[in-house]
Write an enzyme that holds these catalytic residues in place. Structure first.
Site, mmCIF file in Angstrom:
data_model
loop_
_atom_site.group_PDB
_atom_site.id
_atom_site.type_symbol
_atom_site.label_atom_id
_atom_site.label_comp_id
_atom_site.label_asym_id
_atom_site.label_seq_id
_atom_site.Cartn_x
_atom_site.Cartn_y
_atom_site.Cartn_z
ATOM 1 N N THR A 1 0.829 -1.206 0.000
ATOM 2 C CA THR A 1 0.000 0.000 0.000
ATOM 3 C C THR A 1 0.862 1.253 0.000
ATOM 4 O OG1 THR A 1 -1.681 -1.188 1.266
ATOM 5 C CG2 THR A 1 -1.841 1.205 1.221
ATOM 6 N N TYR B 1 -13.414 -4.581 -1.834
ATOM 7 C CA TYR B 1 -14.561 -4.138 -2.624
ATOM 8 C C TYR B 1 -15.560 -5.256 -2.862
ATOM 9 C CZ TYR B 1 -17.571 -1.729 -5.869
ATOM 10 O OH TYR B 1 -18.678 -1.178 -6.458
ATOM 11 N N TYR C 1 -2.441 -10.389 4.614
ATOM 12 C CA TYR C 1 -2.489 -8.999 5.059
ATOM 13 C C TYR C 1 -3.924 -8.649 5.415
ATOM 14 C CZ TYR C 1 -1.783 -3.865 4.731
ATOM 15 O OH TYR C 1 -1.733 -2.513 4.963
ATOM 16 N N ARG D 1 -9.144 -0.546 5.201
ATOM 17 C CA ARG D 1 -9.005 -0.278 3.766
ATOM 18 C C ARG D 1 -9.853 -1.220 2.912
ATOM 19 N NH1 ARG D 1 -4.984 2.983 1.588
ATOM 20 N NH2 ARG D 1 -3.497 3.854 3.075
ATOM 21 N N LYS E 1 0.230 -10.123 8.370
ATOM 22 C CA LYS E 1 0.405 -8.723 8.754
ATOM 23 C C LYS E 1 -0.936 -8.284 9.312
ATOM 24 C CE LYS E 1 1.279 -4.070 6.965
ATOM 25 N NZ LYS E 1 1.512 -3.227 5.767
ATOM 26 N N ILE F 1 5.691 -4.786 9.833
ATOM 27 C CA ILE F 1 5.831 -4.310 8.461
ATOM 28 C C ILE F 1 5.452 -2.842 8.524
ATOM 29 C CG2 ILE F 1 5.031 -4.509 6.085
ATOM 30 C CD1 ILE F 1 4.634 -7.500 6.582
#
Length: 298
Positions: free
Chosen positions: A45, A108, A134, A139, A162, A204
């Protein structure tokens, strides 16, 4: 385990025409190796992967792998919300020599429980290198529940997560359920130490783009039993960490890198320049942490 310590979620530098600046990218790789970053994530990202086309995305991954030349583990960000496309990106990164893959939860279109599980299992079965999942629900709109993480941790080459949910109770449950050799990494710079105390293996990090040695030291002081030293670094850098997230990542960290003279260029739309008031907050926190602003930016 792919790494213990601090992996930088590397920014992607652009030139004055908005193209990837590979010379500067190489300088960043050398900077992190020299300053004891423990691994590099290319095209996450923070690397603005969502606005890199496939050719750019894969070229950046390959360049970082080749530049590092096995001196430091390289983790390629290759996830997405299209399983077939993710497989393609993962397989290409494997061909280039990536040490591991960072695969985000589908966003999404989200996916139902069985779909998300099959998404990760299908990707894992398509490659032979390790995968770090992740989880960043702020997000993606999808939260990878501890029970699901536990199930996916049984897949041979899914070796870590993560965790960026910001929910320490959830992190604790993940750590309770997964095998001891399954790596749990913080995806939030403001809670590295709390996650380590639950059994985590590192971070991370966005912060590591500008404070690589300090982020490494925060983690390794904990591992070496210097809890007070680790806590001092976590709390001492907390105001700077907050400033690095005063606007959506990676806008502040890329701004900070430029303020410090890294000359990493601008951002790709829909990301744009910071609010001037927020820039002043960021400048102050950089100075407060002993970082020297480039002349002309004060």
């Amino acid at each position: 385990m792919i790494f213990k310590g601090s992996a930088v979620a590397l920014i992607t530098p652009f030139d004055e025409n908005g193209r990837v600046n590979y010379e500067k990218l190489g300088e960043l790789v050398e900077f992190h190796i020299e300053n004891n970053t423990d691994a590099i994530v290319a095209c996450g990202t923070t690397g603005e992967a969502s606005t890199l086309d496939d050719e750019e995305h894969l070229a950046v991954i390959k360049y970082v792998i080749d530049k590092a030349n096995k001196r430091i583990p390289i983790i390629a960000g290759t996830g997405g919300n299209d399983t077939i496309h993710s497989i393609y990106m993962c397989q290409q990164a494997e061909k280039f020599g990536a040490d591991a893959l960072l695969v985000i939860t589908p966003y999404y279109n989200k996916g139902n429980k069985s779909g998300i599980k099959k998404h990760f299992e299908t990707i894992a079965s398509s490659v032979n290198i390790p995968i770090i999942m992740y989880n960043v629900p702020s997000r993606t709109g999808v939260n990878l529940a501890p029970s699901m993480v536990s199930e996916l941790a049984q897949v041979k080459n899914i070796v870590g997560i993560k965790e960026a949910s910001g929910n320490l109770a959830q992190v604790a449950e993940v750590c309770r359920l997964v095998p001891k050799d399954f790596a749990v990494y913080s995806g939030n710079d403001d809670t590295i130490l709390p996650l380590l105390s639950l059994g985590g293996h590192g971070v991370i990090s966005v912060l590591a783009n500008i404070c690589p040695q300090e982020t490494h030291d925060l983690v390794y002081k904990f591992f070496e039993g210097d809890i007070n030293g680790s806590r001092e670094l976590q709390l001492g850098m907390k105001p700077l960490i907050d400033a690095l997230f005063i606007e959506v990542n990676p806008v502040p960290v890329k701004t900070a890198a430029n303020l410090l003279g890294f000359e990493v260029g601008g951002l790709r739309l829909p990301l744009a320049e910071m609010d001037p008031k927020n820039v002043e907050v960021l400048k102050q926190q950089l100075v407060n942490c002993g970082l020297k602003l480039q002349e002309g930016t004060c």
